[in-house]
Design an enzyme around this catalytic site. Structure first.
Site, PDB file in Angstrom:
ATOM      1  N   THR A 121      50.655  66.449 -70.648  1.00 19.01           N
ATOM      2  CA  THR A 121      51.982  66.942 -70.322  1.00 19.01           C
ATOM      3  C   THR A 121      52.962  65.834 -70.001  1.00 19.01           C
ATOM      4  OG1 THR A 121      51.268  67.144 -68.030  1.00 19.01           O
ATOM      5  CG2 THR A 121      51.055  69.069 -69.388  1.00 19.01           C
ATOM      6  N   THR A 160      62.300  58.110 -68.110  1.00 19.07           N
ATOM      7  CA  THR A 160      63.509  58.727 -68.668  1.00 19.07           C
ATOM      8  C   THR A 160      64.320  59.286 -67.502  1.00 19.07           C
ATOM      9  OG1 THR A 160      62.222  60.728 -69.134  1.00 19.07           O
ATOM     10  CG2 THR A 160      62.588  59.210 -70.954  1.00 19.07           C
ATOM     11  N   GLU A 210      62.343  67.244 -62.100  1.00 17.69           N
ATOM     12  CA  GLU A 210      63.795  67.283 -62.159  1.00 17.69           C
ATOM     13  C   GLU A 210      64.397  68.315 -61.213  1.00 17.69           C
ATOM     14  OE1 GLU A 210      64.268  65.900 -66.822  1.00 17.69           O
ATOM     15  OE2 GLU A 210      64.252  68.026 -66.308  1.00 17.69           O
ATOM     16  N   LYS A 219      54.647  58.750 -66.976  1.00 15.29           N
ATOM     17  CA  LYS A 219      56.058  59.090 -67.083  1.00 15.29           C
ATOM     18  C   LYS A 219      56.164  60.598 -67.217  1.00 15.29           C
ATOM     19  CE  LYS A 219      59.370  60.739 -69.635  1.00 15.29           C
ATOM     20  NZ  LYS A 219      59.317  62.052 -70.300  1.00 15.29           N
ATOM     21  N   ASN A 221      69.452  69.539 -66.828  1.00 15.26           N
ATOM     22  CA  ASN A 221      69.051  69.872 -68.197  1.00 15.26           C
ATOM     23  C   ASN A 221      70.194  70.386 -69.047  1.00 15.26           C
ATOM     24  OD1 ASN A 221      65.965  69.515 -68.636  1.00 15.26           O
ATOM     25  ND2 ASN A 221      66.178  70.255 -66.541  1.00 15.26           N
ATOM     26  N   SER A 281      74.225  64.841 -73.064  1.00 17.09           N
ATOM     27  CA  SER A 281      75.636  64.457 -73.011  1.00 17.09           C
ATOM     28  C   SER A 281      75.815  63.057 -72.439  1.00 17.09           C
ATOM     29  CB  SER A 281      76.424  65.466 -72.183  1.00 17.09           C
ATOM     30  OG  SER A 281      75.950  65.485 -70.853  1.00 17.09           O
TER      31      SER A 281
END
Length: 385
Positions: A181, A148, A261, A170, A380, A385
């Protein structure tokens, strides 16, 4: 080759249109036998996605012949329609593979709360396409299809005396213990009994994935699956297999940490000389989830006071005025007071090591986390969006 490195497994990853990028988003992993042993651990979040609800039923008999995974949609909080989508996915795979739908696990990842007829049709079409493209070389494409916000596919392979373990993972956000997790599929051609596979998997994940605490946020879709088929004809010593499985899980956990991230520091928090291992885990996790500490590391500030403040909130046994703290090899705090100057600590490298000595016992534990950055907040804030 990841999950297709062990003998007797096939996989594929295809683009079914679930992602706007056109990248692969549906993967299938199939166990060709001779044995069809399965084990799995799932998120402990009470809010569970439809694939988790389905897969928890499937795994009860510890027989698994295939796993279907999609990115581009979590299929969580999508009501009866979402569960029907999961059921139909398993049925589609079962029909094409000539197996029982009750032996097909389903995994999904992506945005929560979205799902319509288009999503369903694309998952089903992707499942059909992936099964048509199954091969013993398809492990890498499968690993790419489950990504993702990941920037790289995460795979690992370990071979021992005549048997092999392969895995793909992933995860780049919502990494907090649960257990597990992220989405992980592990395969092995070792000959294992169902209970042996389950025991080994729970022991491995408990010391690896469950100690990766990137951002303190637990997902609704987390699942780690182990498939074993005995295709090697080798029945390993259970302790040897468990050690190799833990090594592979640790390798994947570190790769997940390294791709978190927006992170600019990969932080390893080692707690030593605790009264119990549980205390060590609690202390390490309290630091890993402390936003003030994580922000300080982002700013290359060896603010050890935030470490002591964080561990002081735990129920672990220790004297807060008799604790030593090291950062990247420099003891910045001793006996609850300052030691070496902060200027002696170099936090510029991405790898950041924190050592906390509680001085009350001989137990220890290590927690993996990351810093808190502007990029994490931005990524995040714009996720849907």
């Amino acid at each position: 080759m990841s999950v297709t490195a062990p003998a007797g497994f096939e996989a594929a990853g295809v683009a079914a249109g679930l992602k706007s990028t056109g990248k692969p988003d549906v993967a299938v992993v199939v166990n060709r036998g001779p044995r069809k042993v399965g084990a799995a651990v799932f998120t402990s979040n009470r809010a569970k996605a439809n694939p988790i609800i389905w897969s928890q039923q499937v795994i009860q008999d510890r027989v698994v012949e295939a796993v279907v995974l999609n990115s581009g949609g979590a299929n969580c909080f999508t009501g009866a329609f979402g569960f029907q989508t999961t059921h139909q996915t398993a049925e589609k795979a079962a029909e094409l593979l000539d197996i029982s739908a009750g032996d097909v696990l389903v995994c999904s990842t992506g945005l929560i709360g979205t799902g319509d007829e288009t999503f369903r049709s694309r998952v089903l079409a992707g499942t059909e396409q992936a099964i048509a493209e199954l091969s013993a070389d398809g492990g890498d494409s499968a690993a790419q299809a489950i990504m993702t916000t990941d920037t790289v596919a995460k795979t690992a392979v370990i071979s021992r005396d005549g048997w092999t373990i392969g895995g793909m993972a992933k995860g780049a956000g919502m990494l907090a213990p649960g257990l597990a997790t992220m989405l992980v599929v592990i395969t092995t051609d070792a000959d294992l009994e169902a209970l042996e596979a389950d025991t080994a998997l729970r022991a491995a994940t408990g010391r690896t994935f469950d100690r990766l605490d990137s951002d303190g946020c637990m997902s609704t879709n987390d699942q780690v699956t182990l498939l074993a088929n005995a295709a090697s004809g080798v029945k390993p010593d259970l302790a040897d297999f468990s050690a190799a499985l833990r090594e592979l899980c640790q390798e994947l956990a570190v790769k997940l940490q390294g791709d978190a991230e927006g992170a600019s520091h990969d932080i390893t928090i080692r707690v030593t000389n605790a009264a119990t291992e549980q205390d060590a885990v609690e202390v390490g996790r309290s630091v890993a989830r402390n936003n003030l500490f994580k922000a300080a590391i982002f700013g290359n500030d060896p603010n050890w006071g935030r470490v002591l403040a964080a561990i002081g909130t735990t129920n672990a046994q220790f004297d807060p005025y008799d604790v030593d703290v090291w950062m990247n090899g420099v003891r910045v705090c001793t006996q609850g007071g300052p030691d070496r100057p902060r200027e002696d600590v170099d936090l510029a490298p991405r790898a950041t090591d924190v050592l906390i000595d509680l001085k009350v016992g001989d137990a220890e534990a290590t927690i993996l986390t990351n810093d808190l950055t502007h990029d994490y907040v931005h990524e995040n804030s714009a996720y849907s969006s």
